[in-house]
Motif scaffolding. Sequence first.
Motif, PDB file in Angstrom:
ATOM      1  N   LEU A  10       0.820  -1.212   0.000  1.00 58.23           N
ATOM      2  CA  LEU A  10       0.000   0.000   0.000  1.00 58.23           C
ATOM      3  C   LEU A  10       0.858   1.267   0.000  1.00 58.23           C
ATOM      4  N   SER A  11       2.112   1.122   0.450  1.00 57.99           N
ATOM      5  CA  SER A  11       2.959   2.313   0.433  1.00 57.99           C
ATOM      6  C   SER A  11       3.199   2.735  -1.011  1.00 57.99           C
ATOM      7  N   PRO A  12       3.247   4.067  -1.256  1.00 58.56           N
ATOM      8  CA  PRO A  12       3.354   4.518  -2.633  1.00 58.56           C
ATOM      9  C   PRO A  12       4.629   4.005  -3.301  1.00 58.56           C
ATOM     10  N   GLU A  13       4.514   3.514  -4.534  1.00 55.04           N
ATOM     11  CA  GLU A  13       5.646   3.039  -5.314  1.00 55.04           C
ATOM     12  C   GLU A  13       6.563   4.209  -5.648  1.00 55.04           C
ATOM     13  N   PRO A  14       7.824   4.110  -5.334  1.00 55.84           N
ATOM     14  CA  PRO A  14       8.705   5.168  -5.806  1.00 55.84           C
ATOM     15  C   PRO A  14       8.751   5.114  -7.331  1.00 55.84           C
ATOM     16  N   SER A  15       8.659   6.262  -7.971  1.00 55.91           N
ATOM     17  CA  SER A  15       8.598   6.225  -9.435  1.00 55.91           C
ATOM     18  C   SER A  15      10.003   6.088 -10.006  1.00 55.91           C
ATOM     19  N   ALA A  16      10.561   4.863  -9.845  1.00 55.91           N
ATOM     20  CA  ALA A  16      11.911   4.601 -10.340  1.00 55.91           C
ATOM     21  C   ALA A  16      11.905   4.591 -11.860  1.00 55.91           C
ATOM     22  N   PRO A  17      13.003   5.073 -12.468  1.00 54.50           N
ATOM     23  CA  PRO A  17      13.065   5.047 -13.924  1.00 54.50           C
ATOM     24  C   PRO A  17      13.144   3.613 -14.432  1.00 54.50           C
ATOM     25  N   THR A  18      12.522   3.338 -15.552  1.00 50.19           N
ATOM     26  CA  THR A  18      12.532   1.973 -16.080  1.00 50.19           C
ATOM     27  C   THR A  18      13.708   1.766 -17.033  1.00 50.19           C
ATOM     28  N   ARG A  19      14.011   0.502 -17.251  1.00 47.88           N
ATOM     29  CA  ARG A  19      15.038   0.109 -18.203  1.00 47.88           C
ATOM     30  C   ARG A  19      14.456  -0.952 -19.133  1.00 47.88           C
ATOM     31  N   CYS A  20      15.008  -1.029 -20.332  1.00 46.96           N
ATOM     32  CA  CYS A  20      14.484  -2.005 -21.289  1.00 46.96           C
ATOM     33  C   CYS A  20      15.532  -2.245 -22.373  1.00 46.96           C
ATOM     34  N   GLY A  21      15.757  -3.503 -22.711  1.00 43.68           N
ATOM     35  CA  GLY A  21      16.724  -3.756 -23.770  1.00 43.68           C
ATOM     36  C   GLY A  21      16.667  -5.178 -24.296  1.00 43.68           C
ATOM     37  N   PHE A  22      17.350  -5.357 -25.425  1.00 42.11           N
ATOM     38  CA  PHE A  22      17.404  -6.670 -26.088  1.00 42.11           C
ATOM     39  C   PHE A  22      18.683  -7.406 -25.688  1.00 42.11           C
ATOM     40  N   VAL A  23      18.521  -8.660 -25.328  1.00 43.83           N
ATOM     41  CA  VAL A  23      19.661  -9.482 -24.946  1.00 43.83           C
ATOM     42  C   VAL A  23      19.714 -10.697 -25.862  1.00 43.83           C
ATOM     43  N   ALA A  24      20.802 -10.823 -26.609  1.00 40.13           N
ATOM     44  CA  ALA A  24      20.943 -11.974 -27.518  1.00 40.13           C
ATOM     45  C   ALA A  24      21.661 -13.100 -26.800  1.00 40.13           C
ATOM     46  N   LEU A  25      21.116 -14.296 -26.916  1.00 39.39           N
ATOM     47  CA  LEU A  25      21.788 -15.472 -26.369  1.00 39.39           C
ATOM     48  C   LEU A  25      22.482 -16.194 -27.517  1.00 39.39           C
ATOM     49  N   SER A  68      12.902  -3.312 -14.760  1.00 37.02           N
ATOM     50  CA  SER A  68      13.519  -3.553 -16.069  1.00 37.02           C
ATOM     51  C   SER A  68      12.756  -4.589 -16.875  1.00 37.02           C
ATOM     52  N   GLN A  69      12.747  -4.360 -18.173  1.00 37.87           N
ATOM     53  CA  GLN A  69      12.198  -5.353 -19.090  1.00 37.87           C
ATOM     54  C   GLN A  69      13.355  -5.882 -19.945  1.00 37.87           C
ATOM     55  N   ILE A  70      13.497  -7.201 -19.921  1.00 33.94           N
ATOM     56  CA  ILE A  70      14.610  -7.834 -20.628  1.00 33.94           C
ATOM     57  C   ILE A  70      14.029  -8.649 -21.777  1.00 33.94           C
ATOM     58  N   ILE A  71      14.308  -8.240 -23.006  1.00 34.70           N
ATOM     59  CA  ILE A  71      13.746  -8.932 -24.163  1.00 34.70           C
ATOM     60  C   ILE A  71      14.811  -9.884 -24.702  1.00 34.70           C
ATOM     61  N   LEU A  72      14.510 -11.169 -24.602  1.00 41.36           N
ATOM     62  CA  LEU A  72      15.509 -12.188 -24.923  1.00 41.36           C
ATOM     63  C   LEU A  72      15.355 -12.679 -26.342  1.00 41.36           C
ATOM     64  N   VAL A  73      16.457 -12.710 -27.036  1.00 38.70           N
ATOM     65  CA  VAL A  73      16.467 -13.213 -28.396  1.00 38.70           C
ATOM     66  C   VAL A  73      17.146 -14.568 -28.351  1.00 38.70           C
ATOM     67  N   ASP A  74      16.371 -15.604 -28.530  1.00 35.95           N
ATOM     68  CA  ASP A  74      16.910 -16.960 -28.493  1.00 35.95           C
ATOM     69  C   ASP A  74      17.321 -17.336 -29.905  1.00 35.95           C
ATOM     70  N   THR A  75      18.588 -17.263 -30.179  1.00 35.66           N
ATOM     71  CA  THR A  75      19.056 -17.441 -31.551  1.00 35.66           C
ATOM     72  C   THR A  75      19.205 -18.916 -31.900  1.00 35.66           C
ATOM     73  N   PRO A  76      19.091 -19.241 -33.170  1.00 34.02           N
ATOM     74  CA  PRO A  76      19.405 -20.612 -33.578  1.00 34.02           C
ATOM     75  C   PRO A  76      20.879 -20.877 -33.291  1.00 34.02           C
ATOM     76  N   GLY A  77      21.227 -22.110 -33.053  1.00 31.27           N
ATOM     77  CA  GLY A  77      22.621 -22.451 -32.800  1.00 31.27           C
ATOM     78  C   GLY A  77      23.511 -22.025 -33.960  1.00 31.27           C
ATOM     79  N   ILE A  78      24.692 -21.603 -33.637  1.00 32.71           N
ATOM     80  CA  ILE A  78      25.605 -21.163 -34.684  1.00 32.71           C
ATOM     81  C   ILE A  78      26.614 -22.262 -34.952  1.00 32.71           C
ATOM     82  N   PHE A  79      26.747 -22.624 -36.191  1.00 32.26           N
ATOM     83  CA  PHE A  79      27.639 -23.718 -36.543  1.00 32.26           C
ATOM     84  C   PHE A  79      28.117 -23.455 -37.957  1.00 32.26           C
ATOM     85  N   SER A  80      28.916 -24.328 -38.495  1.00 33.65           N
ATOM     86  CA  SER A  80      29.404 -24.115 -39.855  1.00 33.65           C
ATOM     87  C   SER A  80      28.308 -24.500 -40.842  1.00 33.65           C
TER      88      SER A  80
END
Length: 313
Positions: A10-25, A68-80
């Motif tokens: 019930l205590s007021p949420e501090p209005s912390a700044p948000t973060r957001c980005g793309f993370v490649a695996l 924070s919002q973390i947007i995950l990019v699940d890449t196909p396996g890298i091979f030859s």
Amino acid sequence: MTDSDRADPLSPEPSAPTRCGFVALIGAPNVGKSTLVNALVGSKVTIVSRKVQTTRALIRGIAIDNHSQIILVDTPGIFSPRRRLDRAMVLTAWSGAHDADLVCMLIDAKTGIDEEADSILGKLGGVAHEKLLVINKIDLVPRENLLALVKAANDRLSFARTFMISALSGDRVDDLRHALAEMVPPGPFLYPEDQMSDAPMRQLAAEITREKIYLKLHQELPYQSTVETDSWSERKDKSIRIEQTIFVERESQRKIVLGKGGATIKSIGEESRKDIAEIVGVPVHLFLFVKVRENWGDDPDRYREMGLEFPKE
Ligand code: GDP
Ligand code: MG
């Protein structure tokens, strides 16, 4: 009233700044990328399989951690890459790395730096973004083996941070999520908070069926089928009716997919239907068709369907 009583929702949420980005695996096939996406997000969003190379297109999971919002990019396996389809997957994977804000390189603790991991380490040098090293499957090796691996990888490439996790058991996955949350750039959320994945459901459903075909028939039908969702409609009782076409290259392959008296396609359909229903949370009616289309592997439209770039040669 005590102090701890006061620290309630019930205590007021501090209005912390948000973060957001793309993370490649990034990592070799089977290193645990899809499992990690699921562990970070906390619900099944991509297809996990013991077989290599079942993820053909980029699929994102979205993890929320604090502000924070973390947007995950699940890449196909890298091979030859050899075949054209394989080259398309690799192209897509690397474009994911260059578009992301952060790159996580996964290494299998048991396999260590094999030829594939080594070639990825070489290529990652050319990616400008901050890089994290994630040693996965630490449940499979004694702890003392890990330090040598961490050192060897960091000698090859300078990583901002190193994590040792088990995506399967969830060990240390929270630490990684917190770190990613701190490292993505400041900015507003790009997706609604309740959204786990932006993978279009049609594509996801096609991928699920393709996985079932693969699990059942990979010895007889290696990599020679693709699946498209032709229609997706909600019925009055809220159940979903889905029609999909399985494309194969030859009549002999069509017969394999159908099986004796249609037994094979029936069981593929049953297993796929169960998984799709579990994800959408309502009953699913799945209708599968098998068609022969020669040389689909060279048809640009099929690549677009799968969200892949079409390699020129
Ligand atoms: P991807 O090809 O990189 O997406 O790998 P997957 O996520 O499909 O995982 C490949 C296999 O490794 C699956 O059988 C997973 O269950 C298994 N796996 C993933 N993470 C772990 C882990 O932390 N420990 C163990 N023992 N197995 C794992
Ligand atoms: Mg995968």
